[in-house]
Design an enzyme around this catalytic site. Structure first.
Site, short mmCIF file in Angstrom:
data_model
loop_
_atom_site.label_atom_id
_atom_site.label_comp_id
_atom_site.label_asym_id
_atom_site.label_seq_id
_atom_site.Cartn_x
_atom_site.Cartn_y
_atom_site.Cartn_z
N ASP A 66 0.89 -1.06 -0.15
CA ASP A 66 -0.10 -0.01 -0.06
C ASP A 66 0.85 1.30 0.28
O ASP A 66 2.15 1.12 0.39
CB ASP A 66 -1.01 0.05 1.27
CG ASP A 66 -2.18 0.78 0.99
OD1 ASP A 66 -2.09 1.71 0.06
OD2 ASP A 66 -3.15 0.84 1.78
C1 BGC Z 1 -4.92 3.38 0.25
C2 BGC Z 1 -4.89 2.58 -1.17
C3 BGC Z 1 -4.80 3.40 -2.51
C4 BGC Z 1 -3.39 4.04 -2.48
C5 BGC Z 1 -3.12 4.68 -3.45
C6 BGC Z 1 -3.55 4.17 -0.13
O1 BGC Z 1 -3.62 5.11 1.04
O2 BGC Z 1 -4.74 2.91 1.17
O3 BGC Z 1 -6.28 1.86 -1.13
O4 BGC Z 1 -4.88 2.23 -3.57
O5 BGC Z 1 -3.42 4.88 -1.17
O6 BGC Z 1 -3.74 5.92 -3.83
#
Ligand code: BGC
Length: 794
Positions: A230
């Site tokens: 993530d």
């Molecule tokens: C989120 C993800 C997301 C990523 C990119 C993170 O803060 O938890 O679900 O895909 O950011 O935006």
């Protein structure tokens, strides 16, 4: 043409390491010398949040126009994998139209507690439903040649302190509940990517978790794709590569490359792990993706229609006394609520979409030719708006029917933080009470990504739950209200009567950093049924304008051994006067005396469309797995020797009598040490019992003091004792929220949590080189009151 192995063999260790980190905010790294291209990622689960350019500097809400589908909590209520696959295909085409190679979705974490701020982005409290809906989405998307990235693996069931929380989950709950949705999605749909979550699971960060990433994901489930962190979830570069993480996102601008290189030389970073990671990234980048040849505007128009159709199949009719719905064309109708004029249709955070169009409920009604009067009734600020309420009440006295549009304002639901309670704003509850006192014909339309308490439920005749219904929520609502569409959505989660009834109510968010999942497998209906705790609406429930009846259930066998399956056949009849769809739900049940086993668990379902008066025979096959249980010692699912039950119903609460199936497998073992709560979960679980049951201990909150700070602490923590850190954090925050005009908006609050609650080292990682580790160390030293060392370096 060189093979991938040949290409990797010609790379230096430096280049291999480079491949395992992103090039920027959305792209993997290309290595020109070996002709390894980069691939482009983009959010997300209910439409694309495509940010042109390299970074996220545009802010969370600025992205290229894309279709906004209903959010996951609505999509799951369709109980229709084929329709969800169509949505996956539609998003896949939009992705290709923007040259996106991998879409960051779907999110299939279990809804453990209704207050999780991101529940709107998740499917269900049930792993089978979440897994099957997730698998359909992935298959649809990947059928267009676009990679899916299944997220957030694993145990990410809260937003507060998500970067530092430790989810303590016993083995049965971990495998039978929290991992099961991922297992189903991985094995059914083979996503090209899996995103590991921010949090720790049982003491180890998801990105460093060899048990989850290698033993379970790759070995037990045979996952062949790429593990992506993530955004900012990488804890330790070397440990993460060894554990099974392949790609660190976003780019840390090679912050950890030297460390990884040294570890490789010292034998701490396994060469095999580095090759695996670099290979998985390169393979994904090399996978040919089809070129989009259509017209993007036409595609958006078509997908908009699909977004509306999905919401029409998702909205759940929860109450319809005296058949108040559908509306009669001649009715004198009053519509009340700011939410009717400014209808929310999506949640906030990384899944936020910029749609080409949007219809509010009012607009939808007008377009459908429905005559109505409108009163605002309340405003989103939750001020007790005396005048607004009074005007609505006066108007309600003259109306035949009142449609109140109620729901959660934007600020209440977002990625990044949890809701503070389960109630609607007080001014909305007061308004509904007062309207019901002067008019008996009240219909409430609910707009929220997750359950809310409904204190006025007994006083209203109609209740239609729209969840967050995507860009054309207003058109979909109008179609259902007028009867053009017969509602067929079914709840994908239980609707508790009050927050206090939720099994984790007393422990959720008490100490967000060390989170005991004390209720174990007893989440949602798995708890409410065994605890005999009444709910407002049960899992799987949803009304229609017609009625259905199940009859003549038959099983193909009444005992099974490993490798066998049971066919469940049942007749379903549309006994009313409308054409409509019903969802046949098949649960497998356990004796009430069994520990850590719910009374029933969903193991199969089918949505069936029936003309008025029509009967169809439905067959649902239950494989061995549907009767199997997790054996932690042997690290596998196993069929026990037990009496199990097959229960067929149209919700978890409305079922036909159970049919017994004897399973012949491993004899059941007793565990006399087990606290009785885990056999009969009456009341709430205790953390003491949890430790006895699981061996896991919840840690007391640690409040660091000067002298104890490290790079792993957050600006909020350092700031409690350091004015300088507070000032620096203020400047960063100001910078990041530059484009956001409303300081109370969810985007502003989300950005605030990103700046204040992210450990410094991870902020540095994501800062595109703006926050160096040297500066981080200085800030830590300042907060530790080592001023001289910080300033003069000695
Ligand atoms: C989120 C993800 C997301 C990523 C990119 C993170 O803060 O938890 O679900 O895909 O950011 O935006």
């Amino acid at each position: 043409m060189q093979s991938l192995a040949e290409k990797l063999n010609q790379l230096t260790p430096e280049e291999l390491i480079k491949l395992t980190s992103g090039a920027d905010f959305w792209r993997s790294t290309a290595i020109a010398k070996a002709h390894i291209p980069s691939f482009r990622m983009s959010d997300g689960p209910n439409g694309l949040r495509y940010q042109a350019g390299e970074g996220d500097a545009l802010g969370i809400n600025d992205s290229v126009v894309s279709t906004c589908f209903p959010t996951a909590s609505a999509i799951a209520c369709t109980w229709d994998p084929e329709l969800v696959a169509e949505m996956g295909r539609a998003i896949g085409l939009e992705a290709r139209s923007l040259k996106v190679d991998m879409v960051l979705g779907p999110g299939i974490n279990i809804k453990r507690n209704p207050l999780c701020g991101r529940n709107f982005e998740y499917f269900s409290e049930d792993p089978y439903l979440a897994g099957m809906i997730g698998a359909a989405w992935i298959k649809g998307l990947q059928s267009q040649g676009v990679a899916a990235c299944l997220k957030h693996f694993a145990g990410n069931n809260q937003e507060n302190d998500r970067l530092l929380s430790d989810s303590l989950i016993d083995a049965t709950a971990l495998h039978e509940l929290y991992l099961e949705a991922f297992r189903i999605a991985v094995q059914t749909a083979q996503p090209e990517g899996v995103m590991c979550s921010y949090n720790k699971v049982n003491g180890t960060y998801a990105s460093d978790n060899a048990y989850l990433l290698t033993d379970v994901l790759r070995h037990q489930w045979q996952f062949k794709g790429t593990v992506v962190t993530d955004w900012g979830a990488l804890n330790n570069k070397v440990a993460s590569l060894n554990a099974g993480t392949d790609l660190e996102m976003p780019s840390s601008h090679n912050m950890f490359d030297q460390q990884a290189l040294a570890a490789l030389k010292a034998g701490q970073l396994k060469p095999k792990a580095l090759f695996r990671a670099a290979g998985n990234v390169a393979r994904l980048a090399e996978t040919p993706r089809p070129e989009f040849k259509g017209n993007r505007q036409d595609l958006l128009a078509k997908n908009g229609q699909l977004a509306q159709k999905i919401e029409e199949h998702a909205a759940v009719l929860l109450k319809n006394d005296d058949q108040i719905l559908p509306l009669q064309p001649t009715q004198k109708l009053l519509v009340v609520g700011q939410m009717a004029a400014e209808t929310r249709y999506q949640g906030a955070g990384s899944s936020h979409i910029n749609p080409p169009a949007h219809t509010s409920i009012l607009k939808g009604l007008t377009k459908a030719g429905i005559a109505y009067n409108y009163q605002q009734g309340y405003d989103f600020t939750n001020e007790t708006a005396g005048q607004l309420t009074a005007a609505a009440v006066t108007a309600a006295k003259k109306a035949q029917t009142v449609v109140v549009v109620a729901g959660l304002p934007e600020n209440d639901e977002s990625e990044g933080f949890d809701r503070q309670n389960m109630s609607l704003p007080v001014n909305q509850n007061v308004l509904i009470d007062r309207l019901a006192a002067v008019n008996p014909n009240i219909i409430v339309l609910l707009v929220a990504g997750a359950p809310v308490e409904l204190p006025w439920l007994a006083k209203v005749k109609g209740l239609l739950n729209l969840y967050l219904g995507g860009q054309y929520v207003g058109d979909a609502a109008a179609a259902i209200l007028t009867g053009k569409v017969n509602p067929s959505g079914k709840l994908a989660e239980s609707y508790p009567a009050a927050y206090q009834d939720v099994p984790s109510a007393e422990i959720y968010d008490q100490n967000p950093r060390s989170v005991g999942y004390a209720e174990s497998v007893y989440v949602g209906y798995r708890y409410y049924e065994k605890a005999k705790q009444p709910v407002a609406f049960p899992f799987g429930f949803g009304l229609s304008y017609t009625t259905f009846k199940l009859s003549d259930t038959k099983l193909s066998r009444d005992h099974i051994q490993a490798g066998q399956s049971v066919d469940v056949t049942v007749n379903v009849t549309n006994t009313g006067h409308w054409d409509g769809a019903e969802v046949v739900q098949v649960y497998v049940g356990n004796s009430p005396k069994r520990a850590l086993k719910p009374l029933k668990e969903l193991k199969g379902f089918q949505k069936v469309f029936l003309k008025a008066g029509e009967t169809k025979s439905v067959t649902i096959t239950l494989p061995t797995h549907a009767f199997s249980e997790w054996n932690d010692e042997q690290q596998r699912w196993q069929l026990p020797t037990a009496d199990k039950f097959v229960i067929v119903g149209i919700s978890s609460a409305e079922t036909l009598p159970p049919l017994v199936v004897q399973t012949v497998g491993k004899p059941l073992a007793d565990n006399p040490q087990l606290p009785t709560w885990y056999i009969t979960p009456i009341g709430k679980p205790s953390l003491v019992d949890f430790t006895k049951m699981s061996g896991l201990t919840v840690q007391s909150p640690i409040i660091p003091r000067p002298g104890q700070y490290t790079r792993l602490n957050t600006p909020r923590e350092l700031g409690t004792h350091s004015l300088i850190v507070r000032k620096v954090a203020e400047i960063v925050k100001k910078n990041m929220t530059k484009g956001i005009s409303d300081p109370n908006s969810p985007e502003a609050k989300f950005m605030e949590t990103i700046v204040m609650d992210t450990p410094l080292i991870r902020l540095a990682q994501q800062s595109s080189g703006k926050l160096s580790l040297t500066l981080v160390d200085k800030l830590v030293a300042v907060a530790n009151r080592h001023y001289f060392k910080a300033v003069f370096g000695s």
